[in-house]
Design an enzyme around this catalytic site. Sequence first.
Site, PDB file in Angstrom:
ATOM      1  CG  ASP B 149      41.622  49.185  45.984  1.00 59.84           C
ATOM      2  OD1 ASP B 149      41.853  49.912  46.959  1.00 59.84           O
ATOM      3  OD2 ASP B 149      40.490  49.025  45.495  1.00 59.84           O
ATOM      4  CE  LYS B 217      38.487  46.262  44.163  1.00 58.61           C
ATOM      5  NZ  LYS B 217      39.291  47.384  43.649  1.00 58.61           N
ATOM      6  CE  LYS B 253      36.474  48.967  45.717  1.00 55.58           C
ATOM      7  NZ  LYS B 253      37.654  49.781  45.360  1.00 55.58           N
TER       8      LYS B 253
END
Lengths: 300, 317
Positions: B149, B217, B253
């Site tokens: 991430d 995300k 996400k």
Amino acid sequence: MSEMSGKPGAHTRLSVLKTYKLFVGGKFPRSESGRVYEVTDTRGNWLANAPLASRKDARDAVVAARKAFGGWSRATAYNRGQILYRIAEMLEGRRDQFVAEVAAAEGLSKAKATAQVDAAVDRWVWYAGWSDKVAQVVGGANPVAGPYFNLSTPEPTGVVAVLAPREPSFLGLVSVLAPVIVTGNTAVVAASERAPLPALSLAEVLATSDLPGGVVNLLSGRTAEIAAPLAAHQDVNAIDLTGADAELAKELETAAAENLKRVLRPSAGDAGGEDWFADPGTRRMLAFLETKTVWHPMGV
Amino acid sequence: MFADATASDTALRRFLHGLPGVDAVGLEARAATLGTRSIKTTAKAFAIDLAISMIDLTTLEGADTPGKVRALCAKGVVPDPTDRTAPKVAAICVYPDMVATARQALDAAGGRDVHVASVATAFPAGRAALSVKLADTRDAVAAGADEIDMVIDRGAFLSGRYMQVFEEIRAVKEACAREDGEDAHLKVIFENGELATYDNVRRASWLAMLAGADFIKTSTGKVAVNATPANTLVMLEAVRDFRAAGGRQVGVKPAGGIRTAKDAIKYLVLVNETLGDDWLHPDWFRFGASSLLGDLLMQRQKLTTGRYSGPDYVTVD
């Protein structure tokens, strides 16, 4: 305008009707279900619409009560006593309103309603005084044969579901609610099904008395409908069945056994078996306390 | 496919600024409307289990210890010890130095199929030199992270240096390569709360997808505004449009601030209505969350037992 023209200065006022609402987490929501039911006086005349709480309202109330428990149970006994006394002060200021509501709800004369409201205010004051004394009565130093202190202190049980008695609508409510919260529990109260208005007005008093939101949550509606999810709820630690009839009480006690809730059964006989004007004693406070005992070395 | 758009700094800017603007009022209204859907009984049971299987169970605290990470892994593999039918979570999300611990703990607990995701690139601020960010990434991949991430350089993005952001994502993507030939999946974090406008969220989405992100995300969970239904909806639409225009399928996400089963189900409704079944799978949609799992389990217990559950019956963290 024409009907006002006769008498200068006089005018007809539109009646301002009160919308009674639930009291959950310090706020006044309508029932999640959107339902209401008609509340009538003893002769069947319409008084107001009260919210008909659903099981989801009960669930939300438990969440609010759990959230409030930490702060309220850790507050000093002195502080809790002060807040309860403050509630009594606020009640005193709205005495006339409660007298009128009680009289209408139960078909009482003004004198009898006044006697009930006065008794209720006195009971708040009485319980407020208990906040810093109950530990002295049921706690203390235990004698042990060793170089230790052994101390027992009462601690609040947690979230308590309370089914208020059907009558007296106001004194009964105060008599079951005050002993629960004075020791640091938080409460979810199902008000008297037939006469919920004094309870819903009490919420307005509680909201303006420094009582943290969520310590008391008041629901109106069908007692059986509200009580069932509360009795089965795994996050409720105790239930006071005063307002349930024998059959319902049995059912609820069975459901409450699932997570070993403390259960306070309704007094023997019918629900009117209790003399609400009599000295209540400490029974109701002690029913919702846990005794914590610690050993502590005395040192040299 | 989009080679023209990324040919030069000017072309990229022209492309991103040529994207249609977001109707903020309409967007928020649509997100709110979809949030009012009532999901009950069997549909709710399905949604709860799906949501659990989509969780990136996260601990990103300065105070993380190996013990805490191991406990989290055990919880991720067996979320509800009283009910083994509860599905495993999708991944455990930790800082790079905890990746090895997490992998070991997951394998030991029987969770070989649970991924380890690691934040990298100087998370959460992203304020470090590119070489440091790349080293951070390689480190996490070498320790066994299945997913990375990364945070974008918001400073560069907000000052219009899109090509710099683009190339940084590319470089990190390359750093995700593993010796066995399978790359670690790259999730690109925008920090929507710092991007200020929905238009920027849409631009960042396209930028990241063009640069090779496998997932986009919403946020780090470390700032005031994290995932909201509205900014997630912008990203879902971008992902849909990207595939429709001939691009790959990219996952989404949302992270931060999703704490209740009710919230999670609202997001699943958004996914279903915007993207359809293709994305209703842990490979394509994830929740970055820590406390969400507890509430999902409580709701699950309510459905199976008929009694409302309480926080005493799920782990604290």
